[in-house]
Design a protein around this motif. Structure first.
Motif, short mmCIF file in Angstrom:
data_model
loop_
_atom_site.label_atom_id
_atom_site.label_comp_id
_atom_site.label_asym_id
_atom_site.label_seq_id
_atom_site.Cartn_x
_atom_site.Cartn_y
_atom_site.Cartn_z
N PRO A 38 10.90 23.12 1.01
CA PRO A 38 10.92 23.62 -0.38
C PRO A 38 11.37 22.61 -1.44
O PRO A 38 11.14 22.82 -2.62
N ASP A 39 12.03 21.52 -1.02
CA ASP A 39 12.44 20.52 -2.03
C ASP A 39 11.35 19.47 -2.28
O ASP A 39 11.56 18.51 -2.99
N LEU A 40 10.19 19.67 -1.62
CA LEU A 40 9.10 18.69 -1.72
C LEU A 40 7.87 19.39 -2.32
O LEU A 40 7.02 19.88 -1.58
N PRO A 41 7.78 19.42 -3.64
CA PRO A 41 6.77 20.29 -4.26
C PRO A 41 5.33 19.95 -3.89
O PRO A 41 4.49 20.84 -3.82
N LYS A 42 5.01 18.69 -3.68
CA LYS A 42 3.61 18.35 -3.38
C LYS A 42 3.21 18.68 -1.94
O LYS A 42 2.04 18.72 -1.61
N GLN A 61 5.24 13.34 0.66
CA GLN A 61 6.04 12.36 -0.08
C GLN A 61 5.19 11.10 -0.19
O GLN A 61 4.59 10.69 0.81
N ILE A 62 5.13 10.51 -1.36
CA ILE A 62 4.43 9.23 -1.45
C ILE A 62 5.42 8.16 -0.98
O ILE A 62 6.53 8.04 -1.49
N SER A 63 5.00 7.43 0.08
CA SER A 63 5.87 6.45 0.71
C SER A 63 5.02 5.23 1.05
O SER A 63 3.91 5.08 0.53
N GLN A 64 5.52 4.39 1.90
CA GLN A 64 4.72 3.25 2.37
C GLN A 64 4.81 3.22 3.88
O GLN A 64 5.90 3.32 4.44
N TYR A 65 3.69 3.11 4.54
CA TYR A 65 3.68 3.19 6.00
C TYR A 65 3.54 1.80 6.64
O TYR A 65 4.53 1.24 7.09
N ASP A 66 2.34 1.22 6.59
CA ASP A 66 2.14 -0.04 7.32
C ASP A 66 2.13 -1.27 6.43
O ASP A 66 2.06 -2.38 6.92
N LYS A 67 2.18 -1.10 5.11
CA LYS A 67 2.21 -2.28 4.23
C LYS A 67 3.32 -2.14 3.19
O LYS A 67 3.06 -1.87 2.02
N PRO A 68 4.57 -2.34 3.65
CA PRO A 68 5.69 -2.19 2.73
C PRO A 68 5.78 -3.37 1.75
O PRO A 68 5.11 -4.39 1.96
N ILE A 69 6.58 -3.24 0.73
CA ILE A 69 6.71 -4.32 -0.27
C ILE A 69 7.40 -5.55 0.33
O ILE A 69 7.05 -6.68 0.03
N HIS A 119 10.90 -0.72 1.91
CA HIS A 119 9.77 -0.14 1.19
C HIS A 119 10.24 0.81 0.10
O HIS A 119 11.43 1.08 -0.04
N LEU A 120 9.27 1.31 -0.66
CA LEU A 120 9.57 2.16 -1.81
C LEU A 120 8.95 3.52 -1.59
O LEU A 120 7.84 3.63 -1.07
N GLU A 121 9.66 4.56 -1.96
CA GLU A 121 9.11 5.91 -1.88
C GLU A 121 9.74 6.76 -2.97
O GLU A 121 10.38 6.22 -3.86
N GLU A 122 9.53 8.08 -2.90
CA GLU A 122 10.10 8.94 -3.93
C GLU A 122 11.10 9.89 -3.29
O GLU A 122 10.93 10.30 -2.14
N ASP A 123 12.12 10.23 -4.05
CA ASP A 123 13.14 11.15 -3.54
C ASP A 123 12.63 12.59 -3.64
O ASP A 123 11.65 12.87 -4.33
N THR A 124 13.30 13.49 -2.95
CA THR A 124 12.96 14.91 -2.99
C THR A 124 13.84 15.60 -4.03
O THR A 124 14.77 15.00 -4.57
N GLY A 125 13.56 16.88 -4.26
CA GLY A 125 14.46 17.68 -5.10
C GLY A 125 15.71 18.02 -4.31
O GLY A 125 15.93 17.52 -3.21
N LYS A 171 0.83 -1.20 0.00
CA LYS A 171 0.00 0.00 0.00
C LYS A 171 0.87 1.25 0.00
O LYS A 171 1.97 1.25 0.53
N TRP A 172 0.33 2.31 -0.58
CA TRP A 172 1.05 3.59 -0.64
C TRP A 172 0.43 4.57 0.34
O TRP A 172 -0.80 4.58 0.51
N ASP A 173 1.25 5.38 0.96
CA ASP A 173 0.76 6.36 1.93
C ASP A 173 1.41 7.71 1.70
O ASP A 173 2.52 7.80 1.19
N ARG A 174 0.71 8.74 2.13
CA ARG A 174 1.27 10.09 2.06
C ARG A 174 1.94 10.42 3.39
O ARG A 174 1.32 10.30 4.44
N LYS A 175 3.17 10.87 3.30
CA LYS A 175 3.88 11.36 4.47
C LYS A 175 3.95 12.87 4.31
O LYS A 175 4.63 13.38 3.42
N ASN A 176 3.18 13.58 5.14
CA ASN A 176 3.03 15.02 4.95
C ASN A 176 4.05 15.83 5.72
O ASN A 176 4.21 15.64 6.92
N TYR A 177 4.74 16.70 5.04
CA TYR A 177 5.55 17.72 5.70
C TYR A 177 5.88 18.79 4.69
O TYR A 177 5.76 18.57 3.47
N PHE A 178 6.24 19.96 5.18
CA PHE A 178 6.56 21.04 4.27
C PHE A 178 8.06 21.25 4.18
O PHE A 178 8.74 21.36 5.20
#
Ligand code: ADP
Ligand code: ZN
Ligand code: MG
Length: 484
Positions: free
Chosen positions: A86-90, A93-101, A122-128, A77-84
């Motif tokens: 400037p290198d994180l445009p959305k 971060q789309i990450s995985q919390y309780d159901k990793p690969i 688990h899998l997630e996305e890198d920042t700028g 499952k994919w989860d949103r990890k919220n924080y502010f």
């Protein structure tokens, strides 16, 4: 006084080597130096865009998990990890919390054969990337890296020293390279290590309060930061004070950890399921396919090089740490076995000596890799074969190798051209030896008085006049006979 022991768990991020980014079709090119070149509305977080899962990235993480003997759960499952930042445009971060690969698993530290348990991958996305111009008070942002697939591996707190942590991280780096999932170059930020560390009284079951150390950008930093933190925490506990759960950074120039913030909890990130992505159901067939396609891992290669070729631990380590060189060694040996009859272990040892000695020296001097050179495994095997048969001396072999390196010619050509074949004619050698004896009467007298070094000197002189083409053992025999 209470004695304490360190308890360490690592969180390691690795950028995956994929054609495109994690959730868009932008190129994943770590060597793109033109800022904001590989970007699109998705990886810059424009409103109304939707992410699409990169299958290659998922397959690569499954590959890592299978290599580490993890379980690949049925659902991920994919989860949103919220924080502010400037290198994180959305803003998340789309990450995985309780159901990793991948769940569970292990990786052994070589040498000490200690198994470190893996909690999850688990899998997630890198920042700028932010570039700060402190002197003018501006920062610039480059989104080329934003959305690059990032794997995160978490270990159980099984590690007990800085040295062990480094050995683990290096073994993981090597495994990722063998698997072809990441270049895992620390200098380029493709492999990043965070260490969690606490102390507990020796033998105690319950773990102490941990501190997290971030920004460990080299293996040296990992070791130094952990060693520093062990000392710092020991002092605090010995004063009877308590460790506060905090996040530290590593200041390389000061050689100390510095407080960044009081540890955030996972609820600070307001994790929630990513509404724009479906749950992923694992395809059992596909997982089987990935499993059968797994390459040999460093640990397997070490064992095989020992049992199959009887190489020394030192030879094995250097070869296994350089996958291409290990491949070259095996190609040379298989060619050599076709050319020469002889004990396999002996031929393996001779090949390894030539590869790890003069050849590796030449490679290192020009910072080249095996496949950058003009020397083929066939020609290399021919050279080792000539030494093995005694057709050329070891000093002639050095010269031939240098010439092979420079011109790409094969050994027999070079030997003919340079007239480097071993002098087999004992008459010729005898004449040379007699000449040297008559010219060096002092050394002869010393030798007769029992000074062994003088014989070596005379051998050297004969070698010099025969331009390294004569076998020193044969010269030694001839000299001894003449001097009786
Ligand atoms: P957090 O929720 O703070 O991120 P986790 O339980 O996810 O903590 O663990 C993160 C990492 O810290 C793991 O590598 C884990 O092994 C390690 N860890 C957990 N507890 C401790 C401890 N008391 N001392 C040292 N390391 C720990
Ligand atoms: Zn994009
Ligand atoms: Mg955690």
């Amino acid at each position: 006084m209470t004695k304490y022991e360190p308890v360490i768990g690592l969180e390691i991020h690795a950028e995956l080597k994929t054609k495109t980014k994690m959730f868009c079709a932008c190129k994943n090119d770590p060597d793109e130096h033109h800022p904001n070149f590989n970007i699109c509305p998705i990886c810059t977080g424009q409103p109304g865009t939707l992410p699409v899962i990169n299958r290659e990235a998922v397959d690569k993480v499954i590959k890592v998990g299978l290599a580490l003997k993890s379980k690949i759960p049925e659902i991920t499952k994919w989860d949103r990890k919220n924080y502010f930042y400037p290198d994180l445009p959305k803003g998340y971060q789309i990450s995985q919390y309780d159901k990793p690969i991948c769940l569970g698993g292990e990786l052994s530290i070589p040498g000490i054969a200690k198994k470190i348990k893996i909690t999850r991958v688990h899998l997630e996305e890198d920042t700028g990337r932010l570039i700060h111009f402190g002197h003018i008070g501006h920062s610039l942002v480059d989104f080329n890296r934003a959305g690059v697939p990032l794997m995160e591996l978490v270990t159980e707190p099984d590690i007990t020293s800085g040295k062990e942590a480094v050995a683990f991280a290096q073994e993981l780096q090597l495994a990722l390279r063998y698997l072809g999932v990441s270049d895992a170059d620390m200098e380029k930020g493709q492999l990043r290590v965070e260490a969690n560390l606490s102390l507990k009284p020796v033998g105690a079951k319950e773990l102490g309060t941990k501190v997290e150390v971030k920004n460990l950008n080299s293996f040296k930093a990992v070791r130094d930061a952990i060693d520093f933190e062990i000392k710092r925490q020991t002092k605090i506990l010995e004063r009877g004070e308590k460790i506060v759960q905090q996040t530290y950074g590593w200041n390389e120039s000061k050689g100390e950890t510095v407080l960044q913030r009081t540890k955030e909890e996972s609820h600070d990130y307001r994790y929630f399921p990513e509404p724009d992505l479906p749950l992923l159901k694992t395809n059992v067939e596909l997982v089987k396919e990935i499993e059968t396609g797994l390459p040999e891992l460093p640990s397997g290669k070490r064992k095989r090089f020992k049992s199959e070729y009887g190489l020394t631990d030192n030879q094995i380590n250097i070869l296994v740490n350089n996958k291409k060189l290990a491949g070259f060694f095996e190609n040379v040996l298989s060619e050599l076995m076709n050319l020469e009859s002889g004990d396999k272990n002996k031929l393996a040892n001779l090949s390894a000596n030539y590869i790890l000695g003069d050849f590796l020296g030449l490679l290192n001097k020009s910072s080249a890799e095996v496949d950058d050179t003009r020397i083929t495994a066939e020609d290399f095997a021919e050279l080792v074969g000539l030494v093995h048969k005694g057709d050329i001396t070891t000093s002639a072999a050095k010269e031939v190798l240098k010439e092979m390196w420079a011109t790409g010619k094969d050994p027999s050509n070079i030997i003919d051209e340079k007239d480097l074949g071993q002098v087999q004619d004992t008459d010729e050698l005898k004449k040379a030896a007699e000449k040297i004896i008559s010219k060096n009467q002092a050394a002869v007298a010393d030798y007769k008085k029992g000074k062994e070094a003088s014989l070596q000197f005379l051998i050297g002189q004969v070698m010099a006049v025969t331009r390294g083409k004569a076998n020193p053992e044969i010269i030694s025999d001839i000299l001894k006979k003449l001097l009786k």
